[in-house]
Design a protein around this motif. Structure first.
Motif, short mmCIF file in Angstrom:
data_model
loop_
_atom_site.label_atom_id
_atom_site.label_comp_id
_atom_site.label_asym_id
_atom_site.label_seq_id
_atom_site.Cartn_x
_atom_site.Cartn_y
_atom_site.Cartn_z
N UNK A 66 74.36 -3.28 4.09
CA UNK A 66 74.18 -2.51 2.96
C UNK A 66 73.10 -1.88 3.48
N UNK A 67 72.13 -2.97 3.72
CA UNK A 67 70.94 -2.15 4.64
C UNK A 67 71.06 -0.78 4.73
N UNK A 68 71.58 -0.26 5.52
CA UNK A 68 71.98 1.17 6.54
C UNK A 68 72.33 1.90 6.11
N UNK A 69 73.51 1.98 4.54
CA UNK A 69 74.18 2.42 3.30
C UNK A 69 73.14 3.00 2.09
N UNK A 70 72.33 2.10 2.07
CA UNK A 70 71.24 2.08 1.03
C UNK A 70 69.82 2.92 1.41
N UNK A 71 69.89 3.33 2.95
CA UNK A 71 68.69 3.48 3.60
C UNK A 71 69.44 5.29 4.13
N UNK A 72 70.71 5.21 4.52
CA UNK A 72 70.93 6.04 4.64
C UNK A 72 71.12 7.57 3.03
N UNK A 73 71.38 7.06 2.10
CA UNK A 73 71.59 7.38 0.92
C UNK A 73 70.10 7.75 0.34
N UNK A 74 69.14 6.93 0.42
CA UNK A 74 67.69 7.34 0.49
C UNK A 74 67.45 8.17 1.06
N UNK A 75 67.73 8.66 2.80
CA UNK A 75 67.14 9.63 3.21
C UNK A 75 68.06 10.88 2.94
N UNK A 76 69.34 11.30 2.12
CA UNK A 76 69.30 12.76 2.13
C UNK A 76 68.73 13.35 1.46
#
Length: 76
Positions: A66-76
């Protein structure tokens, strides 16, 4: 003095279209309480599922994903 029908039956309980008083009928059967038992089983199953879901979400693997998904979404 002999009681009159209007003295015995409360006029507020007589339906306007009939001369019979309105009564609360009680229908007792073998399945009384069955719905309550079914609700109890459904609530128990929902609570058990929520407990399992909380255990899964709190695990380190799911937390990392979940942390990886959220970080990926925020870095877009």
């Amino acid at each position: 003095m002999k009681p009159q029908p209007s003295d015995v039956i409360d006029p507020a309980l007589v339906h306007k279209s009939s001369a019979l008083p309105i009564t609360n009928s009680i229908n007792i059967s073998d399945e009384d309480g069955l719905v309550t038992a079914e609700y109890a089983v459904a609530i128990f199953a929902a609570v058990a599922f929520a407990g399992v879901l909380m255990a899964v979400v709190k695990s380190n693997a799911v937390r990392a994903a979940l942390t990886a998904i959220i970080q990926s979404a925020l870095s877009m």
